[in-house]
Design a protein around this motif. Structure first.
Motif, PDB file in Angstrom:
ATOM      1  N   GLY A  61      43.811  53.938  -7.828  1.00 50.54           N
ATOM      2  CA  GLY A  61      44.406  52.715  -8.911  1.00 50.54           C
ATOM      3  C   GLY A  61      45.150  53.616 -10.061  1.00 50.54           C
ATOM      4  N   ARG A  62      44.009  54.887 -10.623  1.00 45.43           N
ATOM      5  CA  ARG A  62      44.017  55.619 -11.515  1.00 45.43           C
ATOM      6  C   ARG A  62      45.823  56.749 -11.680  1.00 45.43           C
ATOM      7  N   ALA A  63      45.450  56.971 -11.164  1.00 44.81           N
ATOM      8  CA  ALA A  63      46.791  58.198  -9.832  1.00 44.81           C
ATOM      9  C   ALA A  63      47.892  57.488 -10.278  1.00 44.81           C
ATOM     10  N   ILE A  64      47.985  55.927  -9.247  1.00 48.68           N
ATOM     11  CA  ILE A  64      49.361  55.188  -9.204  1.00 48.68           C
ATOM     12  C   ILE A  64      49.641  54.336 -10.716  1.00 48.68           C
ATOM     13  N   SER A  65      48.884  54.231 -12.115  1.00 46.22           N
ATOM     14  CA  SER A  65      48.748  53.634 -13.395  1.00 46.22           C
ATOM     15  C   SER A  65      49.262  55.592 -14.415  1.00 46.22           C
ATOM     16  N   LEU A  66      49.419  56.022 -13.759  1.00 44.51           N
ATOM     17  CA  LEU A  66      49.287  57.294 -14.241  1.00 44.51           C
ATOM     18  C   LEU A  66      51.272  57.463 -13.521  1.00 44.51           C
ATOM     19  N   ALA A  67      51.446  57.699 -12.259  1.00 45.63           N
ATOM     20  CA  ALA A  67      52.842  57.281 -12.043  1.00 45.63           C
ATOM     21  C   ALA A  67      53.345  57.040 -12.614  1.00 45.63           C
ATOM     22  N   LEU A  68      52.883  55.358 -12.399  1.00 45.76           N
ATOM     23  CA  LEU A  68      54.206  54.317 -13.227  1.00 45.76           C
ATOM     24  C   LEU A  68      53.951  55.095 -14.999  1.00 45.76           C
ATOM     25  N   ALA A  69      53.105  55.329 -15.850  1.00 48.56           N
ATOM     26  CA  ALA A  69      53.623  55.270 -16.911  1.00 48.56           C
ATOM     27  C   ALA A  69      54.341  57.541 -17.480  1.00 48.56           C
ATOM     28  N   HIS A  70      54.610  57.839 -16.039  1.00 48.74           N
ATOM     29  CA  HIS A  70      55.129  59.385 -16.083  1.00 48.74           C
ATOM     30  C   HIS A  70      56.523  58.926 -15.137  1.00 48.74           C
ATOM     31  N   ALA A  71      56.476  57.603 -15.248  1.00 45.56           N
ATOM     32  CA  ALA A  71      57.911  56.826 -14.990  1.00 45.56           C
ATOM     33  C   ALA A  71      58.599  56.341 -15.606  1.00 45.56           C
ATOM     34  N   GLY A  72      57.964  56.011 -16.887  1.00 39.33           N
ATOM     35  CA  GLY A  72      58.255  55.095 -18.124  1.00 39.33           C
ATOM     36  C   GLY A  72      58.393  53.895 -17.781  1.00 39.33           C
ATOM     37  N   ALA A  73      57.332  53.629 -16.826  1.00 43.59           N
ATOM     38  CA  ALA A  73      56.858  51.941 -17.319  1.00 43.59           C
ATOM     39  C   ALA A  73      55.370  52.130 -18.414  1.00 43.59           C
ATOM     40  N   ASP A  74      55.039  50.828 -18.803  1.00 38.84           N
ATOM     41  CA  ASP A  74      53.609  50.455 -19.672  1.00 38.84           C
ATOM     42  C   ASP A  74      53.156  49.915 -18.591  1.00 38.84           C
ATOM     43  N   VAL A  75      51.995  50.246 -19.040  1.00 37.48           N
ATOM     44  CA  VAL A  75      50.815  49.977 -17.634  1.00 37.48           C
ATOM     45  C   VAL A  75      49.578  48.929 -18.242  1.00 37.48           C
ATOM     46  N   ALA A  76      49.738  47.887 -17.631  1.00 34.80           N
ATOM     47  CA  ALA A  76      48.401  46.506 -17.997  1.00 34.80           C
ATOM     48  C   ALA A  76      47.484  47.177 -16.681  1.00 34.80           C
ATOM     49  N   LEU A  77      46.360  47.908 -17.257  1.00 32.87           N
ATOM     50  CA  LEU A  77      45.260  48.220 -16.319  1.00 32.87           C
ATOM     51  C   LEU A  77      44.177  47.629 -15.880  1.00 32.87           C
ATOM     52  N   GLY A  78      43.729  46.967 -15.143  1.00 35.21           N
ATOM     53  CA  GLY A  78      43.614  45.404 -13.810  1.00 35.21           C
ATOM     54  C   GLY A  78      41.841  46.855 -14.108  1.00 35.21           C
ATOM     55  N   LEU A  79      40.886  45.867 -14.747  1.00 38.69           N
ATOM     56  CA  LEU A  79      39.808  46.828 -14.474  1.00 38.69           C
ATOM     57  C   LEU A  79      38.520  45.843 -14.125  1.00 38.69           C
ATOM     58  N   ARG A  80      37.712  46.078 -13.672  1.00 40.03           N
ATOM     59  CA  ARG A  80      36.438  45.343 -13.300  1.00 40.03           C
ATOM     60  C   ARG A  80      35.448  45.375 -14.748  1.00 40.03           C
ATOM     61  N   ASP A  81      35.704  46.045 -15.023  1.00 41.34           N
ATOM     62  CA  ASP A  81      34.826  46.110 -16.157  1.00 41.34           C
ATOM     63  C   ASP A  81      36.068  47.025 -17.767  1.00 41.34           C
ATOM     64  N   VAL A  82      36.335  46.244 -18.455  1.00 44.80           N
ATOM     65  CA  VAL A  82      37.292  46.729 -19.238  1.00 44.80           C
ATOM     66  C   VAL A  82      37.300  47.932 -20.316  1.00 44.80           C
ATOM     67  N   LYS A  83      35.171  48.198 -20.302  1.00 49.72           N
ATOM     68  CA  LYS A  83      34.917  49.178 -21.705  1.00 49.72           C
ATOM     69  C   LYS A  83      34.825  50.004 -20.474  1.00 49.72           C
ATOM     70  N   ALA A  84      35.200  50.427 -19.021  1.00 52.00           N
ATOM     71  CA  ALA A  84      34.739  51.387 -18.519  1.00 52.00           C
ATOM     72  C   ALA A  84      36.442  52.007 -17.947  1.00 52.00           C
ATOM     73  N   ASP A  85      37.194  51.692 -18.645  1.00 53.29           N
ATOM     74  CA  ASP A  85      39.037  53.214 -18.043  1.00 53.29           C
ATOM     75  C   ASP A  85      38.340  54.108 -18.530  1.00 53.29           C
TER      76      ASP A  85
END
Length: 160
Positions: free
Chosen positions: A23-47
């Motif tokens: 999930g982390r790697a996918i989020s970074l790859a999407l951002a690297h490709a130019g997307a803005d990314v919403a991060l779905g987290l089981r605990d929002v304080k633990a990103d």
């Protein structure tokens, strides 16, 4: 880190289970490709600094409380993503769990939790994001799965 080469400039992605691993790697790859990314987290304080890494890339990041066992949190995360970014172009259903015990020791609670996250949560996240995508007449949903669906893992000794 080397990223795959594709362009998503101006697109918005929501990634479930974004805090670590794939999930982390996918989020970074999407951002690297130019997307803005919403991060779905089981605990929002633990990103673990993921939002800050995405911001350093010049992309927007939106950490969201999104426990996939909670229909309310799923709907809220989708609503907040659409409100903050104005759209959802990509949903990556990455969140998943598995019992940490041997197959012969899986309890009903373990089984129910696995289905709640891996099946029910994935379906309802797809439904909620799909409604946004239907309104905007575009969107893509990517569902991840485990290799355990195709091959037995070493400690899963269940014998039929």
């Amino acid at each position: 880190m080397e990223y795959p080469q594709f362009m998503l400039t101006g697109q918005v992605a929501l990634v479930t289970g974004a805090a670590r691993g794939l999930g982390r790697a996918i989020s970074l790859a999407l951002a690297h490709a130019g997307a803005d990314v919403a991060l779905g987290l089981r605990d929002v304080k633990a990103d673990a600094g993921l939002a800050a890494e995405i911001l350093k890339m010049g992309r927007r990041a939106l950490p969201l409380q999104m426990d996939m066992r909670s229909m309310e949190q799923i709907q809220s995360a989708v609503d907040k993503t659409a409100k903050e970014f104005g759209r959802i172009d990509i949903l990556v259903n990455n969140a998943g769990i598995a019992p940490e015990n041997l197959a012969e020791d899986v309890r009903e609670e373990d089984f129910d939790a696995t289905l709640d996250v891996n099946l029910k949560g994935t379906f309802f996240a797809s439904q909620a994001a799909g409604r946004v995508m239907i309104r905007q007449k575009s969107g893509k949903i990517i569902n991840m799965s485990s290799q355990a669906g195709f091959a037995a893992l070493p400690l899963n000794r269940f014998i039929a």
